[in-house]
Design a protein around this motif. Sequence first.
Motif, PDB file in Angstrom:
ATOM      1  N   LYS A  10      40.831 -24.151  37.815  1.00 57.71           N
ATOM      2  CA  LYS A  10      40.003 -25.712  37.576  1.00 57.71           C
ATOM      3  C   LYS A  10      39.461 -25.693  36.348  1.00 57.71           C
ATOM      4  O   LYS A  10      40.598 -26.873  35.735  1.00 57.71           O
ATOM      5  CB  LYS A  10      39.549 -26.367  37.931  1.00 57.71           C
ATOM      6  CG  LYS A  10      39.383 -27.788  38.228  1.00 57.71           C
ATOM      7  CD  LYS A  10      38.087 -28.492  38.987  1.00 57.71           C
ATOM      8  CE  LYS A  10      38.009 -29.829  38.817  1.00 57.71           C
ATOM      9  NZ  LYS A  10      38.575 -30.516  37.566  1.00 57.71           N
ATOM     10  N   ARG A  11      39.288 -24.822  35.712  1.00 59.34           N
ATOM     11  CA  ARG A  11      38.514 -24.920  34.036  1.00 59.34           C
ATOM     12  C   ARG A  11      40.161 -24.551  33.110  1.00 59.34           C
ATOM     13  O   ARG A  11      40.211 -25.391  32.806  1.00 59.34           O
ATOM     14  CB  ARG A  11      37.465 -23.899  34.027  1.00 59.34           C
ATOM     15  CG  ARG A  11      36.348 -24.478  34.794  1.00 59.34           C
ATOM     16  CD  ARG A  11      35.328 -23.811  33.974  1.00 59.34           C
ATOM     17  NE  ARG A  11      34.168 -24.117  35.214  1.00 59.34           N
ATOM     18  CZ  ARG A  11      33.116 -23.328  35.453  1.00 59.34           C
ATOM     19  NH1 ARG A  11      33.153 -22.390  34.772  1.00 59.34           N
ATOM     20  NH2 ARG A  11      31.721 -23.864  36.349  1.00 59.34           N
ATOM     21  N   TRP A  12      40.252 -23.586  33.812  1.00 54.76           N
ATOM     22  CA  TRP A  12      41.963 -23.384  33.378  1.00 54.76           C
ATOM     23  C   TRP A  12      42.575 -24.109  33.351  1.00 54.76           C
ATOM     24  O   TRP A  12      43.769 -24.680  31.754  1.00 54.76           O
ATOM     25  CB  TRP A  12      42.327 -21.491  33.069  1.00 54.76           C
ATOM     26  CG  TRP A  12      41.002 -20.289  32.572  1.00 54.76           C
ATOM     27  CD1 TRP A  12      40.763 -19.780  33.352  1.00 54.76           C
ATOM     28  CD2 TRP A  12      41.226 -20.395  31.255  1.00 54.76           C
ATOM     29  NE1 TRP A  12      40.074 -18.894  32.586  1.00 54.76           N
ATOM     30  CE2 TRP A  12      41.053 -19.397  30.948  1.00 54.76           C
ATOM     31  CE3 TRP A  12      42.640 -20.959  30.441  1.00 54.76           C
ATOM     32  CZ2 TRP A  12      40.193 -18.475  30.141  1.00 54.76           C
ATOM     33  CZ3 TRP A  12      41.749 -19.846  29.061  1.00 54.76           C
ATOM     34  CH2 TRP A  12      40.738 -18.496  29.033  1.00 54.76           C
ATOM     35  N   GLY A  13      43.206 -25.094  33.960  1.00 57.09           N
ATOM     36  CA  GLY A  13      44.057 -26.187  34.703  1.00 57.09           C
ATOM     37  C   GLY A  13      43.620 -27.051  32.958  1.00 57.09           C
ATOM     38  O   GLY A  13      44.820 -27.939  32.793  1.00 57.09           O
ATOM     39  N   ASP A  14      42.488 -27.571  33.133  1.00 58.98           N
ATOM     40  CA  ASP A  14      41.861 -28.750  32.824  1.00 58.98           C
ATOM     41  C   ASP A  14      41.899 -27.951  30.844  1.00 58.98           C
ATOM     42  O   ASP A  14      42.773 -29.220  30.199  1.00 58.98           O
ATOM     43  CB  ASP A  14      40.546 -29.013  32.836  1.00 58.98           C
ATOM     44  CG  ASP A  14      40.002 -29.650  34.035  1.00 58.98           C
ATOM     45  OD1 ASP A  14      41.189 -29.887  34.808  1.00 58.98           O
ATOM     46  OD2 ASP A  14      38.613 -29.192  34.572  1.00 58.98           O
ATOM     47  N   GLU A  21      47.941 -32.596  26.018  1.00 61.31           N
ATOM     48  CA  GLU A  21      47.804 -33.716  25.441  1.00 61.31           C
ATOM     49  C   GLU A  21      47.545 -33.226  24.269  1.00 61.31           C
ATOM     50  O   GLU A  21      47.569 -34.504  23.607  1.00 61.31           O
ATOM     51  CB  GLU A  21      46.653 -34.424  26.222  1.00 61.31           C
ATOM     52  CG  GLU A  21      46.776 -34.377  27.560  1.00 61.31           C
ATOM     53  CD  GLU A  21      45.489 -35.255  28.853  1.00 61.31           C
ATOM     54  OE1 GLU A  21      44.014 -34.545  27.336  1.00 61.31           O
ATOM     55  OE2 GLU A  21      45.509 -35.622  29.576  1.00 61.31           O
ATOM     56  N   SER A  22      46.899 -32.839  23.413  1.00 53.52           N
ATOM     57  CA  SER A  22      46.303 -32.531  22.282  1.00 53.52           C
ATOM     58  C   SER A  22      47.847 -31.972  21.467  1.00 53.52           C
ATOM     59  O   SER A  22      48.010 -33.189  20.111  1.00 53.52           O
ATOM     60  CB  SER A  22      45.759 -31.545  21.615  1.00 53.52           C
ATOM     61  OG  SER A  22      44.716 -31.314  22.003  1.00 53.52           O
ATOM     62  N   GLY A  62      44.536 -34.332  16.149  1.00 53.08           N
ATOM     63  CA  GLY A  62      45.041 -33.082  17.384  1.00 53.08           C
ATOM     64  C   GLY A  62      44.188 -32.526  17.716  1.00 53.08           C
ATOM     65  O   GLY A  62      43.489 -32.084  18.749  1.00 53.08           O
ATOM     66  N   LEU A  63      43.797 -31.552  16.622  1.00 53.51           N
ATOM     67  CA  LEU A  63      41.875 -31.416  16.854  1.00 53.51           C
ATOM     68  C   LEU A  63      41.069 -31.992  17.399  1.00 53.51           C
ATOM     69  O   LEU A  63      40.586 -31.215  17.606  1.00 53.51           O
ATOM     70  CB  LEU A  63      42.093 -29.927  15.241  1.00 53.51           C
ATOM     71  CG  LEU A  63      43.099 -29.113  14.599  1.00 53.51           C
ATOM     72  CD1 LEU A  63      42.719 -28.747  13.611  1.00 53.51           C
ATOM     73  CD2 LEU A  63      42.909 -28.007  16.222  1.00 53.51           C
ATOM     74  N   VAL A  64      41.261 -33.192  16.735  1.00 55.95           N
ATOM     75  CA  VAL A  64      39.671 -34.005  16.258  1.00 55.95           C
ATOM     76  C   VAL A  64      39.538 -33.960  18.500  1.00 55.95           C
ATOM     77  O   VAL A  64      39.054 -34.234  19.023  1.00 55.95           O
ATOM     78  CB  VAL A  64      39.561 -35.597  15.927  1.00 55.95           C
ATOM     79  CG1 VAL A  64      38.333 -36.051  16.937  1.00 55.95           C
ATOM     80  CG2 VAL A  64      39.407 -34.663  14.331  1.00 55.95           C
ATOM     81  N   PHE A  65      40.734 -34.996  18.574  1.00 54.95           N
ATOM     82  CA  PHE A  65      40.623 -35.115  20.473  1.00 54.95           C
ATOM     83  C   PHE A  65      40.524 -33.543  21.125  1.00 54.95           C
ATOM     84  O   PHE A  65      39.968 -33.486  22.198  1.00 54.95           O
ATOM     85  CB  PHE A  65      42.800 -35.780  20.692  1.00 54.95           C
ATOM     86  CG  PHE A  65      43.025 -35.893  22.198  1.00 54.95           C
ATOM     87  CD1 PHE A  65      42.044 -37.296  22.355  1.00 54.95           C
ATOM     88  CD2 PHE A  65      43.494 -34.417  22.631  1.00 54.95           C
ATOM     89  CE1 PHE A  65      42.398 -37.265  23.674  1.00 54.95           C
ATOM     90  CE2 PHE A  65      43.417 -35.564  24.046  1.00 54.95           C
ATOM     91  CZ  PHE A  65      43.226 -35.655  24.929  1.00 54.95           C
ATOM     92  N   PHE A  66      41.281 -32.782  20.609  1.00 50.92           N
ATOM     93  CA  PHE A  66      41.330 -31.367  21.481  1.00 50.92           C
ATOM     94  C   PHE A  66      39.827 -30.590  21.112  1.00 50.92           C
ATOM     95  O   PHE A  66      38.919 -30.451  22.007  1.00 50.92           O
ATOM     96  CB  PHE A  66      41.859 -30.449  21.009  1.00 50.92           C
ATOM     97  CG  PHE A  66      42.070 -28.962  21.505  1.00 50.92           C
ATOM     98  CD1 PHE A  66      42.176 -28.846  22.740  1.00 50.92           C
ATOM     99  CD2 PHE A  66      40.745 -27.730  20.613  1.00 50.92           C
ATOM    100  CE1 PHE A  66      42.324 -27.091  23.559  1.00 50.92           C
ATOM    101  CE2 PHE A  66      41.063 -26.753  22.205  1.00 50.92           C
ATOM    102  CZ  PHE A  66      41.295 -26.642  22.913  1.00 50.92           C
ATOM    103  N   LEU A  73      34.292 -31.265  28.446  1.00 51.06           N
ATOM    104  CA  LEU A  73      34.616 -30.276  29.676  1.00 51.06           C
ATOM    105  C   LEU A  73      33.670 -29.093  29.522  1.00 51.06           C
ATOM    106  O   LEU A  73      33.036 -28.515  30.884  1.00 51.06           O
ATOM    107  CB  LEU A  73      35.935 -29.260  29.183  1.00 51.06           C
ATOM    108  CG  LEU A  73      37.232 -29.915  29.898  1.00 51.06           C
ATOM    109  CD1 LEU A  73      38.615 -29.498  29.289  1.00 51.06           C
ATOM    110  CD2 LEU A  73      37.628 -30.589  31.684  1.00 51.06           C
ATOM    111  N   ILE A  74      32.879 -29.176  28.301  1.00 54.89           N
ATOM    112  CA  ILE A  74      32.137 -27.626  28.340  1.00 54.89           C
ATOM    113  C   ILE A  74      31.427 -28.677  28.684  1.00 54.89           C
ATOM    114  O   ILE A  74      30.101 -27.861  30.029  1.00 54.89           O
ATOM    115  CB  ILE A  74      31.639 -27.586  27.446  1.00 54.89           C
ATOM    116  CG1 ILE A  74      33.061 -26.691  26.912  1.00 54.89           C
ATOM    117  CG2 ILE A  74      30.578 -26.670  27.573  1.00 54.89           C
ATOM    118  CD1 ILE A  74      32.534 -25.720  25.475  1.00 54.89           C
TER     119      ILE A  74
END
Length: 98
Positions: A10-14, A21-22, A62-66, A73-74
Amino acid sequence: MRVEGDILTKRWGDILITTIESLILMWFTYAFLYQNYLLYRWHRGLPLPSKAPFILVGVASGLVFFVFKIDKLIKSSQEDISGVADGRSGEDSCNNKT
């Protein structure tokens, strides 16, 4: 043991979904800014402006969003491990009876 594998999957999927998305956000930001610049500032007969600044702004967005999403997530994975997020358990501490 199966539960740990499911959590890892699940984590790798997220992470994969966040990465996609980024990348989409990077491309849309670049395309939106560059096309709007051409629409409102560029005139026929002039050479096309450089795409580099628009690409840099797209990559930065994109980097800011990522980073924002990975941080969430963390924190949520740490909550799953500890069971408590930010030291708050949701219990009312003033009604404890000894």
